[in-house]
Design an enzyme around this catalytic site. Structure first.
Site, PDB file in Angstrom:
ATOM      1  N   THR A 123     -39.785  26.715  -8.921  1.00 13.24           N
ATOM      2  CA  THR A 123     -40.066  25.354  -8.454  1.00 13.24           C
ATOM      3  C   THR A 123     -40.305  24.555  -9.731  1.00 13.24           C
ATOM      4  OG1 THR A 123     -42.456  25.668  -8.294  1.00 13.24           O
ATOM      5  CG2 THR A 123     -41.174  26.183  -6.323  1.00 13.24           C
ATOM      6  N   HIS A 124     -39.902  23.316  -9.746  1.00 18.09           N
ATOM      7  CA  HIS A 124     -39.998  22.489 -10.966  1.00 18.09           C
ATOM      8  C   HIS A 124     -39.252  23.126 -12.137  1.00 18.09           C
ATOM      9  CE1 HIS A 124     -43.430  20.428  -8.939  1.00 18.09           C
ATOM     10  NE2 HIS A 124     -43.676  21.659  -8.511  1.00 18.09           N
ATOM     11  N   SER A 174     -13.710  26.693 -26.853  1.00 22.24           N
ATOM     12  CA  SER A 174     -13.850  25.485 -27.652  1.00 22.24           C
ATOM     13  C   SER A 174     -12.770  25.492 -28.720  1.00 22.24           C
ATOM     14  CB  SER A 174     -15.235  25.456 -28.300  1.00 22.24           C
ATOM     15  OG  SER A 174     -15.203  24.653 -29.466  1.00 22.24           O
ATOM     16  N   ASN A 179      -1.808  -2.891  13.413  1.00 19.10           N
ATOM     17  CA  ASN A 179      -3.270  -2.752  13.385  1.00 19.10           C
ATOM     18  C   ASN A 179      -3.742  -1.506  14.128  1.00 19.10           C
ATOM     19  OD1 ASN A 179      -3.117  -5.102  11.996  1.00 19.10           O
ATOM     20  ND2 ASN A 179      -3.948  -6.413  13.619  1.00 19.10           N
ATOM     21  N   LYS A 214      -8.111   3.452   2.154  1.00 20.05           N
ATOM     22  CA  LYS A 214      -7.339   4.697   2.020  1.00 20.05           C
ATOM     23  C   LYS A 214      -7.591   5.457   0.725  1.00 20.05           C
ATOM     24  CE  LYS A 214      -4.088   2.660   5.018  1.00 20.05           C
ATOM     25  NZ  LYS A 214      -5.049   1.519   5.085  1.00 20.05           N
ATOM     26  N   ASN A 231     -17.242  28.073 -22.029  1.00 17.77           N
ATOM     27  CA  ASN A 231     -17.842  26.923 -21.341  1.00 17.77           C
ATOM     28  C   ASN A 231     -17.569  26.942 -19.837  1.00 17.77           C
ATOM     29  OD1 ASN A 231     -18.694  25.896 -23.836  1.00 17.77           O
ATOM     30  ND2 ASN A 231     -16.722  24.878 -24.155  1.00 17.77           N
ATOM     31  N   GLN A 246      -7.314  -2.229   4.231  1.00 11.32           N
ATOM     32  CA  GLN A 246      -6.305  -1.431   3.538  1.00 11.32           C
ATOM     33  C   GLN A 246      -6.937  -0.672   2.359  1.00 11.32           C
ATOM     34  OE1 GLN A 246      -2.111  -2.713   3.168  1.00 11.32           O
ATOM     35  NE2 GLN A 246      -2.613  -3.093   1.021  1.00 11.32           N
ATOM     36  N   LYS A 302     -17.399  30.136 -28.200  1.00 11.02           N
ATOM     37  CA  LYS A 302     -17.823  29.432 -26.981  1.00 11.02           C
ATOM     38  C   LYS A 302     -17.116  29.926 -25.715  1.00 11.02           C
ATOM     39  CE  LYS A 302     -20.242  26.274 -26.444  1.00 11.02           C
ATOM     40  NZ  LYS A 302     -20.055  24.864 -26.804  1.00 11.02           N
ATOM     41  N   SER A 319       0.827  -1.212   0.000  1.00 14.39           N
ATOM     42  CA  SER A 319       0.000   0.000   0.000  1.00 14.39           C
ATOM     43  C   SER A 319       0.860   1.262   0.000  1.00 14.39           C
ATOM     44  CB  SER A 319      -0.936  -0.001   1.214  1.00 14.39           C
ATOM     45  OG  SER A 319      -0.192  -0.172   2.408  1.00 14.39           O
ATOM     46  N   GLU A 337     -19.155  22.398 -14.310  1.00 13.32           N
ATOM     47  CA  GLU A 337     -19.504  21.041 -14.747  1.00 13.32           C
ATOM     48  C   GLU A 337     -18.714  19.998 -13.967  1.00 13.32           C
ATOM     49  OE1 GLU A 337     -18.893  22.741 -18.949  1.00 13.32           O
ATOM     50  OE2 GLU A 337     -19.888  20.832 -19.291  1.00 13.32           O
ATOM     51  N   TYR A 351      -9.246  -6.823  12.720  1.00 13.93           N
ATOM     52  CA  TYR A 351      -8.617  -6.304  11.508  1.00 13.93           C
ATOM     53  C   TYR A 351      -8.649  -7.336  10.392  1.00 13.93           C
ATOM     54  CZ  TYR A 351      -5.197  -4.491   8.237  1.00 13.93           C
ATOM     55  OH  TYR A 351      -4.599  -4.039   7.098  1.00 13.93           O
TER      56      TYR A 351
HETATM   57  N1  ARG Z   1      -1.061  -1.392   5.303  1.00 12.43           N
HETATM   58  C1  ARG Z   1      -1.966  -1.973   6.255  1.00 12.43           C
HETATM   59  C2  ARG Z   1      -3.335  -1.301   6.111  1.00 12.43           C
HETATM   60  O1  ARG Z   1      -3.390  -0.298   5.516  1.00 12.43           O
HETATM   61  C3  ARG Z   1      -1.453  -1.749   7.635  1.00 12.43           C
HETATM   62  C4  ARG Z   1      -1.894  -2.761   8.633  1.00 12.43           C
HETATM   63  C5  ARG Z   1      -1.358  -4.102   8.325  1.00 12.43           C
HETATM   64  N2  ARG Z   1      -1.634  -5.005   9.391  1.00 12.43           N
HETATM   65  C6  ARG Z   1      -1.430  -6.320   9.251  1.00 12.43           C
HETATM   66  N3  ARG Z   1      -1.720  -7.066  10.247  1.00 12.43           N
HETATM   67  N4  ARG Z   1      -0.976  -6.818   8.136  1.00 12.43           N
HETATM   68  O2  ARG Z   1      -4.328  -1.785   6.584  1.00 12.43           O
END
Ligand code: ARG
Length: 468
Positions: free
Chosen positions: A165-166, A287, A120, A335, A295, A332, A293, A33, A300, A327
């Site tokens: 409205t509408h 454009s 964890n 993120k 835009n 993971q 144009k 990660s 948007e 966990y």
């Molecule tokens: N990179 C892991 C995550 O984002 C960190 C925790 C990993 N923990 C483990 N027991 N492998 O969740």
């Protein structure tokens, strides 16, 4: 994938004690990660600092070890900041990249940092800190966006525009009133983020892998050092909870939905048949084929980014659904949606604030349309109630017949003669014309929260003072 097995790299230096060989290339690819979680390096180092200080204060490591750890972490931080740090995929994630480098720099003291801690609770802490920082930054941006809206509201407290409205012309309102509607929405969005922040502000650090630790750690000390209200009370919950991130993304999705409505209106208002507002070169694009144009791309894109922000919320809800405690590596996957949501909403807020500051209402066009479509019909019905004493439902019916008469004559309501009106309701007098203008309609809407220019000006001023 090639048929030949990739040569086995060495076992992981941080957890590879029972491993004879390293992971397959594809294992490393799906597992790592670091490509995205390196964004949490500040939070990771802050957590390690607090943990090391607490370990020393509790006599679990020596003060000399603590100092070596803190020096090493300072070096790691400086290297990441300057770009000199090499993030290694073999080291999987930000936690192991920082720790492995710390050990290279500090030796055995670095190896003591992970006492009474697991990745964890470490990752649970880092993500929580990251989301908390994101909320604080988004709050500053939301306040800025509100200030931009309030400035337009103060400048245009009395500028008439048609209210819809509408998407059909309904009653005259002022442009300032319309701007302040979005100020109210953003205030609630900030409230949702603040609620989320208050609920997430408990510290998971010290939950260790899932069950707590045998070391005499002080979770209250690390919680306080990291700005949390208290440590989380249940270690299993501490390492497995991501509901705060779901809540954050739900608040962001709600905010994005609100912004998308203004964005959509700007797109409509910019369109030639409307021409209610103009945006300058700063917030429009041309454009490549049509030279005339202009835009409203920023609007948007604010409208469109709502899609990915909603998608991110659904992505994490789906990852967490049915996931057994505690966990799981599944988590993971929290993120990238979290980061993308924060980034996207930050862009939306900045672009919205910029557009709102940039946009110039076309006062004539809005004034003209404010009186179209029998927009003062409700004022006429109210007059029939107030002056002639008709029940409202009856007045509504009489007004409907007057609208039909005007429509048949090809005029607006003020274009009917008294005699033509009296053909529908004999007691109508010329006094009725006083309520048929846009300005009279606006001035009469004095109920609390209504569109009367004096009220809009007062609300805008109150908001300006509140926002500082
Ligand atoms: N990179 C892991 C995550 O984002 C960190 C925790 C990993 N923990 C483990 N027991 N492998 O969740």
């Amino acid at each position: 994938m090639p048929d030949t097995p990739s040569p086995s790299p060495a076992a992981n230096a941080l957890w590879g004690g029972r491993f004879a060989a390293g992971p397959a290339a594809i294992m490393q690819e799906i597992n790592a990660s670091i490509g995205f979680d390196q964004r949490m390096w500040r939070q990771d180092i802050a957590g390690s600092r607090a943990h090391a200080a607490m370990l020393a204060a509790q006599g679990i490591i020596t003060e000399a070890d603590r100092d070596a750890i803190l020096d090493g972490l300072a070096q790691v931080a400086a290297d990441i900041e300057s770009g000199a740090f090499t993030f290694a995929t073999e080291r999987e994630d930000i936690h192991m990249n920082v720790e492995a480098r710390l050990i290279e720099l500090a030796g055995d003291p670095g190896r003591r940092l992970h006492t009474g801690r697991s990745r964890n609770d470490q990752v649970a802490l880092d993500v929580r800190l990251w989301v908390r920082d994101a909320i604080d930054a988004l709050d500053v941006q939301s306040a800025d966006c509100m200030r931009a809206l309030v400035a337009q509201a103060e400048a245009h407290a009395a500028t008439p525009m048609p209210g819809f409205t509408h998407l059909q012309i309904a009653q005259p309102i002022t442009f300032g009133h319309h701007m302040l509607a979005f100020v109210e929405m953003l205030a609630r969005d900030r409230g949702r983020f603040a609620d989320c922040r208050a609920r997430l502000n408990e510290c998971p650090l010290g939950a260790a892998a899932l069950a707590g630790t045998s070391f005499p750690i002080d979770r209250h000390a690390t919680a306080a050092a990291l700005g949390f209200d208290r440590p989380m009370a249940n270690s299993l919950d501490a390492v497995s909870a991501r509901d705060y991130a779901i809540e954050f993304m739900a608040a962001a999705a709600t905010c994005a939905a609100n912004l998308s409505r203004l964005a959509e209106e700007i797109v409509i208002w910019m369109s030639a048949p409307w021409r209610f507002v103009t945006l300058s070169d700063a917030f429009t694009t041309g454009s490549s084929i049509m030279p005339q144009k202009r835009n409203p791309d920023a609007a948007e894109l604010v409208r469109a980014k709502t899609g990915r922000i909603n998608g991110n919320l659904v992505a994490l809800l789906t990852v967490m659904k049915g996931l057994p405690l505690t966990y799981g590596k599944d988590m993971q996957e929290d993120k990238e949606p979290i980061f993308d949501t924060a980034d996207s909403l930050a862009l939306c807020l900045a672009a919205t604030a910029g557009m709102v500051r940039d946009l110039r209402p076309n006062v004539e066009a809005m004034r003209r349309w404010a009186g179209e479509g029998f927009a003062t019909a409700t004022d006429l019905a109210d007059w029939l109630v107030r002056v002639l004493g008709l029940p409202f439902r009856t007045a509504h019916h009489v007004t409907g017949r007057l609208v039909a008469a005007a429509e048949a004559k090809g005029t607006d309501l003020a274009g009917l003669t008294v005699a033509e009106m009296q053909a529908v309701e004999p007691r109508i007098t010329a006094d009725v014309y006083s309520v048929l203008t846009v300005e009279a309609s606006l001035a009469s809407r004095v109920s609390y929260g209504g569109t009367a220019p004096a009220q809009v000006a007062a609300q805008a001023q109150a908001w300006r003072e509140r926002l500082g």
